[in-house]
Design a protein around this motif. Structure first.
Motif, PDB file in Angstrom:
ATOM      1  N   LEU A 140      24.380   7.392  32.992  1.00 49.75           N
ATOM      2  CA  LEU A 140      23.829   6.713  34.725  1.00 49.75           C
ATOM      3  C   LEU A 140      23.117   7.650  35.267  1.00 49.75           C
ATOM      4  O   LEU A 140      23.143   8.520  35.083  1.00 49.75           O
ATOM      5  N   PRO A 141      21.755   7.247  35.405  1.00 48.71           N
ATOM      6  CA  PRO A 141      20.831   7.882  36.284  1.00 48.71           C
ATOM      7  C   PRO A 141      20.830   9.229  36.740  1.00 48.71           C
ATOM      8  O   PRO A 141      21.697   8.743  37.552  1.00 48.71           O
ATOM      9  N   GLN A 142      19.981  10.554  37.448  1.00 50.57           N
ATOM     10  CA  GLN A 142      20.503  11.525  37.831  1.00 50.57           C
ATOM     11  C   GLN A 142      20.891  11.105  39.404  1.00 50.57           C
ATOM     12  O   GLN A 142      19.732  10.598  39.761  1.00 50.57           O
ATOM     13  N   VAL A 191      17.754  -2.886  42.124  1.00 53.63           N
ATOM     14  CA  VAL A 191      18.179  -2.607  41.054  1.00 53.63           C
ATOM     15  C   VAL A 191      16.468  -2.328  39.840  1.00 53.63           C
ATOM     16  O   VAL A 191      16.571  -1.679  38.920  1.00 53.63           O
ATOM     17  N   ALA A 192      15.552  -3.544  40.456  1.00 57.83           N
ATOM     18  CA  ALA A 192      13.640  -2.999  39.897  1.00 57.83           C
ATOM     19  C   ALA A 192      13.754  -1.277  39.435  1.00 57.83           C
ATOM     20  O   ALA A 192      13.447  -1.072  38.718  1.00 57.83           O
ATOM     21  N   VAL A 193      13.427  -0.314  40.790  1.00 60.47           N
ATOM     22  CA  VAL A 193      14.061   1.112  40.618  1.00 60.47           C
ATOM     23  C   VAL A 193      14.890   1.676  39.906  1.00 60.47           C
ATOM     24  O   VAL A 193      15.360   2.405  39.083  1.00 60.47           O
ATOM     25  N   PHE A 194      16.347   0.819  39.958  1.00 59.75           N
ATOM     26  CA  PHE A 194      17.545   1.399  39.431  1.00 59.75           C
ATOM     27  C   PHE A 194      17.353   0.738  37.720  1.00 59.75           C
ATOM     28  O   PHE A 194      17.424   2.002  36.725  1.00 59.75           O
ATOM     29  N   LYS A 195      16.870  -0.290  37.169  1.00 57.91           N
ATOM     30  CA  LYS A 195      16.438  -0.356  35.687  1.00 57.91           C
ATOM     31  C   LYS A 195      15.788   0.674  35.249  1.00 57.91           C
ATOM     32  O   LYS A 195      15.386   0.877  34.149  1.00 57.91           O
ATOM     33  N   HIS A 196      14.750   1.120  36.103  1.00 55.84           N
ATOM     34  CA  HIS A 196      13.046   1.614  35.410  1.00 55.84           C
ATOM     35  C   HIS A 196      13.694   2.484  35.032  1.00 55.84           C
ATOM     36  O   HIS A 196      13.140   3.637  33.925  1.00 55.84           O
ATOM     37  N   LEU A 197      14.468   3.840  35.963  1.00 57.94           N
ATOM     38  CA  LEU A 197      15.314   5.020  35.519  1.00 57.94           C
ATOM     39  C   LEU A 197      16.247   4.834  34.794  1.00 57.94           C
ATOM     40  O   LEU A 197      16.203   6.171  33.838  1.00 57.94           O
ATOM     41  N   GLU A 225      20.378  -8.376  29.684  1.00 53.59           N
ATOM     42  CA  GLU A 225      20.577  -6.975  29.896  1.00 53.59           C
ATOM     43  C   GLU A 225      20.147  -6.741  30.555  1.00 53.59           C
ATOM     44  O   GLU A 225      19.352  -5.900  30.216  1.00 53.59           O
ATOM     45  N   VAL A 226      21.117  -5.336  31.539  1.00 53.22           N
ATOM     46  CA  VAL A 226      20.414  -4.224  32.099  1.00 53.22           C
ATOM     47  C   VAL A 226      19.446  -3.841  30.844  1.00 53.22           C
ATOM     48  O   VAL A 226      20.182  -2.771  30.750  1.00 53.22           O
ATOM     49  N   ALA A 227      18.462  -2.971  31.725  1.00 47.95           N
ATOM     50  CA  ALA A 227      18.005  -1.718  30.657  1.00 47.95           C
ATOM     51  C   ALA A 227      17.327  -2.927  29.641  1.00 47.95           C
ATOM     52  O   ALA A 227      16.684  -2.130  29.342  1.00 47.95           O
ATOM     53  N   GLY A 228      17.802  -3.532  28.993  1.00 52.55           N
ATOM     54  CA  GLY A 228      17.448  -3.912  27.645  1.00 52.55           C
ATOM     55  C   GLY A 228      16.263  -5.447  27.081  1.00 52.55           C
ATOM     56  O   GLY A 228      15.932  -4.931  28.898  1.00 52.55           O
ATOM     57  N   ALA A 288      32.580  11.273  33.454  1.00 55.83           N
ATOM     58  CA  ALA A 288      30.483  10.571  33.043  1.00 55.83           C
ATOM     59  C   ALA A 288      30.982   8.771  33.376  1.00 55.83           C
ATOM     60  O   ALA A 288      31.594   7.810  32.790  1.00 55.83           O
ATOM     61  N   LEU A 289      29.576   8.236  33.299  1.00 55.78           N
ATOM     62  CA  LEU A 289      29.858   6.627  33.680  1.00 55.78           C
ATOM     63  C   LEU A 289      28.417   5.849  32.722  1.00 55.78           C
ATOM     64  O   LEU A 289      27.516   6.857  32.918  1.00 55.78           O
ATOM     65  N   PHE A 290      29.071   5.349  32.264  1.00 59.10           N
ATOM     66  CA  PHE A 290      27.800   4.218  31.819  1.00 59.10           C
ATOM     67  C   PHE A 290      27.528   2.450  31.566  1.00 59.10           C
ATOM     68  O   PHE A 290      28.970   2.666  31.724  1.00 59.10           O
ATOM     69  N   ILE A 291      26.414   2.799  31.813  1.00 60.69           N
ATOM     70  CA  ILE A 291      26.617   0.964  32.209  1.00 60.69           C
ATOM     71  C   ILE A 291      25.557   0.406  31.283  1.00 60.69           C
ATOM     72  O   ILE A 291      24.066   0.847  30.961  1.00 60.69           O
TER      73      ILE A 291
END
Length: 543
Positions: free
Chosen positions: A516-518, A353-359, A540-543, A508-511
């Motif tokens: 959504l990252p590549q 999740v840390a990597v995902f939120k960073h991207l 909030e995710v990535a907020g 297309a997906l948005f979170i």
């Protein structure tokens, strides 16, 4: 760990593909923690319970169950029957006290699990069909050899050589499987070290003595040797003229195998000081072949002058080719398994999740102001909010939507998915468009009704069954003679939002408003769902 869990599920009758289960656990970002198993069970639609049990109650556990140990960073012991506790005392010395019980009957019809299970069952059917074909072919070859023989005794001997070659080939396959890390429970049980018995297949097969000149492994030599024998005998059967050459080759190979047998026994007894049951089976097959070859030579002596040199040379080249293919094939399989292992490690990093939120912070953010009468699946109170953009005439969108259905089934309260639609080129000169027709039907027949999510899912599934508006109209009737400006405006709002946000591909997906990252997919989101929900509960995710 993951293999133990997958095998256990198969043992208790859960309709789960072992490879699929293993992959879900192995690629989890927290593997080998218990959460990797728990999340996998949720993805598979299996009800399960984890609880703490006092060690004093170890002998009174409910069966079957899984026990978590703290050995090697986390492992699992499968307890299928009362005797398994005593049989695993050494491993259970590190028992954490956690017991896992699983209901084998899925509570959710997760299509991902169902599809994987069907593919596994079909693969097993093909393996059984292949095995039956091998047995029938061996029987046929033996009968043909007997028919071509000058006497019944000679025919029986050649048939016996073929059967022994097939048995040796099977042993060679299991030796190769052990080298590659492929485990069969029957083979593992056969090779298991029991008490003070001086048998240890794994230790012997991994020793220096289990190779020829340190280059050719015992498993490769055994598999290639017996596979060549099978091919040589079939060459004799099909040609009808290589009978004596095949007999001569078997006699020569059997005589050459005699010192190999002696070396094998001496090495196991005097040097390794342990026995390999599989190696002893190979020795037994070689001895049996030697005995039959000698008897055949007495019944029908092999005369060198009667042999065709070209045929003998052909057999020699065949042996070399089979050996080369075996070594090269095993090498390719090893590389493949290495790639699979590396992929699992990469997916664990990707699933962090840390990597995902960073991207996620570096992707494009869009405005997702909810429409009036938005088509939403899942709970309005969900903390993880997704927007999925679909083209109603797009095959990948159809496949993606089925994954959405699985996601909503597995996490009905944790995920909310809003559906928005791109106008397809097929709708350019049509009125009403597919999007408009679908939205109006939804508003008139589904919106605000009981089981709205389930009925919306069935609506989309009906559409994606044919992706044809005229056929869909026959299934889901809407009276367009009655005007409904709101449905038309909602359809227009979808189109304007797509243009305003410059969405050019589907699905297309948005979170939570982020693209959504590549290289991330809905599957990756599902694997991280629990952690994302926990994270979204704090911020909030990535907020």
């Amino acid at each position: 760990m993951e293999k133990t869990v997958a095998t256990f599920l198969s043992h208790i009758g859960a309709p789960v593909a072992e490879a699929h289960c293993e992959r879900l656990i192995r690629t989890h970002s927290d593997f080998p923690a218990l959460v990797s198993i728990s999340d996998a069970f949720e993805r598979l639609g299996l009800q399960h319970e984890m609880s703490m049990v006092d060690r004093a109650e170890l002998d009174a556990l409910p069966y079957p169950c899984l026990l978590h140990t703290e050995a090697d960073g986390g492992d699992i012991v499968a307890i299928r029957k009362p005797g398994d506790v005593a049989a695993n005392q050494e491993a259970l010395a590190f028992w954490s006290g956690v017991i896992i019980q699983v209901d084998p009957q899925p509570v959710l019809a997760v299509q991902e699990r169902i599809g994987a299970y069907k593919r596994q069952q079909f693969s097993r059917f093909l393996v059984m069909a292949l095995a039956l074909t091998g047995v029938l072919t061996t029987v046929y070859g033996g009968l043909r050899l007997a028919a071509q023989a000058p006497s019944a005794a000679v025919g029986a001997g050649m048939g016996g050589l073929l059967v022994l070659a097939a048995a040796g080939g099977a042993i060679g396959y299991f030796l190769l499987a052990k080298d590659l890390g492929i485990k069969y429970s029957s083979v593992e049980n056969f090779c298991a070290v029991e008490g003070n018995a001086k048998t240890d297949c794994n230790r012997l097969l991994n020793s220096e003595g289990a190779s020829i000149l340190g280059v050719l492994k015992l498993s490769e030599a055994v598999f290639a040797y017996f596979t060549f024998q099978i091919l040589a005998l079939y060459a004799a059967v099909l040609s009808g003229v290589l009978y004596h050459e095949a007999q001569a080759v078997f006699l020569a190979l059997s005589l050459l195998a005699l010192p190999v047998i002696g070396y094998s026994v001496v090495y196991q007894y005097a040097i390794a000081k342990t026995w390999c049951k599989l190696c002893l089976l190979v020795d037994a097959v070689l001895l049996a072949q030697l005995g039959i070859s000698v008897v055949l030579h007495q019944l029908q002596p092999v005369e060198a002058t009667a042999l065709a040199p070209v045929a003998v040379l052909g057999f020699a080249l065949l042996l070399g080719a089979v050996l080369a293919l075996t070594v090269l094939g095993k090498g390719l399989l090893k590389e493949y398994f290495t790639v699979i292992k590396s992929e699992a490690e990469a997916l664990r990093v990707k699933g962090s999740v840390a990597v995902f939120k960073h991207l996620l912070q570096f992707t494009r953010r869009i405005t997702i102001t909810p429409f009036t009468d938005e088509i939403i699946l899942g709970s309005p109170e969900a903390k993880l909010k997704l927007v999925l953009v679909l083209n109603l005439h797009c095959q990948p969108c159809k496949e993606h939507f089925q994954k959405v259905v699985d996601a909503i089934q597995v996490y009905p309260r944790e995920i909310q998915i809003a559906l928005r639609f791109v106008l397809s080129g097929r709708d350019a000169d049509i009125s009403p468009t597919s999007v408009h027709y679908l939205i109006r039907y939804w508003r008139e027949n589904i919106q605000g009704q009981p089981e709205q999510t389930q009925r919306t899912v069935r609506l989309l599934q009906d559409w994606f069954e044919d992706m044809d508006l005229e056929r869909f109209k026959q299934k889901r009737v809407v009276d367009f003679s009655v005007p409904d400006s709101h449905s038309e405006q909602l359809s227009l709002a979808h189109r304007q939002w797509i243009l305003r946000e410059h969405i050019t591909r589907t699905p297309a997906l948005f979170i939570n408003g982020y693209f959504l990252p590549q290289n991330y997919t809905l599957d990756d989101i599902l694997a991280m769902t629990q952690e994302l929900i926990y994270s979204a509960g704090k911020e909030e995710v990535a907020g």
